[in-house]
Design a protein around this motif. Structure first.
Motif, mmCIF file in Angstrom:
data_model
loop_
_atom_site.group_PDB
_atom_site.id
_atom_site.type_symbol
_atom_site.label_atom_id
_atom_site.label_comp_id
_atom_site.label_asym_id
_atom_site.label_seq_id
_atom_site.Cartn_x
_atom_site.Cartn_y
_atom_site.Cartn_z
ATOM 1 N N LYS A 88 7.440 -1.001 -5.672
ATOM 2 C CA LYS A 88 6.983 0.084 -4.812
ATOM 3 C C LYS A 88 6.465 1.207 -5.687
ATOM 4 N N ARG A 89 5.199 1.526 -5.511
ATOM 5 C CA ARG A 89 4.573 2.524 -6.377
ATOM 6 C C ARG A 89 4.712 3.925 -5.807
ATOM 7 N N LYS A 90 4.754 4.879 -6.722
ATOM 8 C CA LYS A 90 4.915 6.276 -6.341
ATOM 9 C C LYS A 90 3.567 6.880 -5.966
ATOM 10 N N PRO A 91 3.577 7.950 -5.192
ATOM 11 C CA PRO A 91 2.318 8.643 -4.888
ATOM 12 C C PRO A 91 1.772 9.341 -6.133
ATOM 13 N N LEU A 92 0.509 9.693 -6.086
ATOM 14 C CA LEU A 92 -0.166 10.286 -7.235
ATOM 15 C C LEU A 92 0.587 11.473 -7.821
ATOM 16 N N LYS A 93 1.087 12.356 -6.971
ATOM 17 C CA LYS A 93 1.729 13.583 -7.464
ATOM 18 C C LYS A 93 2.927 13.301 -8.360
ATOM 19 N N ASP A 94 3.525 12.102 -8.219
ATOM 20 C CA ASP A 94 4.681 11.747 -9.040
ATOM 21 C C ASP A 94 4.298 10.913 -10.263
ATOM 22 N N CYS A 95 3.014 10.653 -10.429
ATOM 23 C CA CYS A 95 2.561 9.800 -11.535
ATOM 24 C C CYS A 95 1.801 10.574 -12.607
ATOM 25 N N ILE A 96 1.744 11.890 -12.486
ATOM 26 C CA ILE A 96 1.003 12.717 -13.442
ATOM 27 C C ILE A 96 1.892 13.022 -14.645
ATOM 28 N N VAL A 97 1.345 12.882 -15.845
ATOM 29 C CA VAL A 97 2.130 13.224 -17.036
ATOM 30 C C VAL A 97 2.424 14.723 -17.044
ATOM 31 N N LYS A 98 3.622 15.077 -17.476
ATOM 32 C CA LYS A 98 4.031 16.475 -17.549
ATOM 33 C C LYS A 98 3.814 17.000 -18.960
ATOM 34 N N PRO A 99 3.829 18.328 -19.137
ATOM 35 C CA PRO A 99 3.682 18.889 -20.490
ATOM 36 C C PRO A 99 4.695 18.270 -21.450
ATOM 37 N N LEU B 14 0.558 3.631 -12.616
ATOM 38 C CA LEU B 14 -0.451 3.470 -11.565
ATOM 39 C C LEU B 14 0.114 3.986 -10.239
ATOM 40 N N PRO B 15 -0.576 4.908 -9.568
ATOM 41 C CA PRO B 15 -0.066 5.441 -8.299
ATOM 42 C C PRO B 15 -0.308 4.491 -7.131
ATOM 43 N N ALA B 16 0.379 4.762 -6.023
ATOM 44 C CA ALA B 16 0.258 3.930 -4.827
ATOM 45 C C ALA B 16 -1.174 3.887 -4.317
ATOM 46 N N GLU B 17 -1.912 4.977 -4.507
ATOM 47 C CA GLU B 17 -3.286 5.060 -4.014
ATOM 48 C C GLU B 17 -4.211 4.058 -4.709
ATOM 49 N N LEU B 18 -3.809 3.568 -5.888
ATOM 50 C CA LEU B 18 -4.624 2.599 -6.637
ATOM 51 C C LEU B 18 -3.910 1.250 -6.764
ATOM 52 N N ASP B 19 -3.011 0.968 -5.837
ATOM 53 C CA ASP B 19 -2.222 -0.254 -5.921
ATOM 54 C C ASP B 19 -3.035 -1.455 -5.439
#
Length: 310
Positions: A8-19, A213-218
């Protein structure tokens, strides 16, 4: 045998690299990374390339491409060092056996459009054969150019061109076809219902900002491509070369990246609302023009209820 559970993939907002975090994925706009991900001489990456070309060129191709191979450029007609700087020169075949030539570029800005015309002209001229038997059976050529900065003054991300009759607008000859993509205009926003082209453009610009990879690109084609795009797939020599090229990008974008990451949620929200406003405006126009509802839904990704409320 037990069925393998689908991740189960996460949404985009949870897949962004942090500082402070590093993405496992390479920047595909670095030549070495692009060539690794889309190598036409290896089966897995060749399919990545076929998928990319079909989705990018779908409005221009008469039939879908089924196979590609590297085109051995016979000679450099101009003698210019810059005239043969394509990432790929390709022989392609569609599902009816027709051959076309494709060149993929990540181009500098100076004389952008004239450069594309020049590269296309060389592709055509290189098809010439010696002797009197050649009947000028020139295969269609396509130049795909990714620009990392703004080239055109309008808001369109993709510009397509060919040779047309000035009075009728019909294609005069299929020899020259151009696709120019301005990645700087691609928003940091994507939906599951977005069309394939939008997903590819997002993937190209922002892959190295993602940690997974986010859910939007699954989708299978993107899952396969992320595997080919991992920095861990590089050899030691390739990684050193990649770092050397990409170091300039890190220096140049350090401050911009910091601002982007710090205010990512706010930026995403504003971009998402802007994109949605434009989508709604387009849907309303299509509805007012009596375009069938199913076509409006397919083009915009909005629901029938949303469209009727506009």
């Amino acid at each position: 045998m037990e069925k393998q559970t689908r991740k189960k993939r996460k949404p985009l907002k949870d897949c962004i690299v942090k500082p402070g975090e590093k993405s496992p994925y390479a920047n595909l706009l670095v030549d070495l990374a692009f060539k690794k991900a889309f190598d036409p001489d290896k089966p897995a990456s060749r399919q990545n390339l076929v998928n990319l070309l079909n989705d990018l060129l779908e409005p221009q191709l008469k039939r879908p491409i089924v196979t590609v191979k590297t085109r051995n450029v016979a000679h450099n007609l101009s003698g210019s060092k810059e005239s043969r700087t394509a990432i790929f020169d390709l022989h392609c075949e569609d599902d009816a056996g027709n051959l076309i030539e494709i060149e993929v570029q990540i181009r500098k800005l100076k004389n952008f459009r004239k450069r594309l015309a020049f590269y296309a002209s060389e592709m055509v001229a290189n098809q010439a054969q010696t002797g009197s038997g050649w009947k000028f059976n020139v295969k269609p050529t396509y130049v795909i150019a990714f620009a990392q900065h703004k080239v055109f003054e309008d808001e369109r991300i993709v510009h397509r061109a060919t040779v047309c009759d000035l009075e009728t607008g019909e294609q005069f000859v299929d020899t020259y076809n151009f696709t120019a993509i301005e990645l700087s205009k691609v928003p940091f926003f994507i939906k599951k219902k977005s069309d394939d082209l939008s997903k590819w453009l997002f993937f190209f610009r922002f892959l190295n900002r993602l940690k997974e990879l986010p859910a939007e690109l699954d989708e299978k084609k993107f899952k396969n491509l992320t595997e080919s795009s991992k920095v861990s797939k590089f050899s030691k020599k390739e990684f050193e070369a990649y770092q050397k090229v990409y170091h300039t990008e890190w220096d140049h974008n350090a401050m911009v990246d910091g601002i982007f990451e710090e205010f990512a949620d706010e930026i995403n929200a504003k971009v998402a609302e802007s994109v949605l406003d434009k989508t709604r405006e387009m849907a309303k126009g299509l509805r007012d023009d009596k375009v069938p509802m199913e076509i409006i839904i397919r083009r915009t990704g909005l629901s029938e209820e949303e469209i009727r409320k506009l």
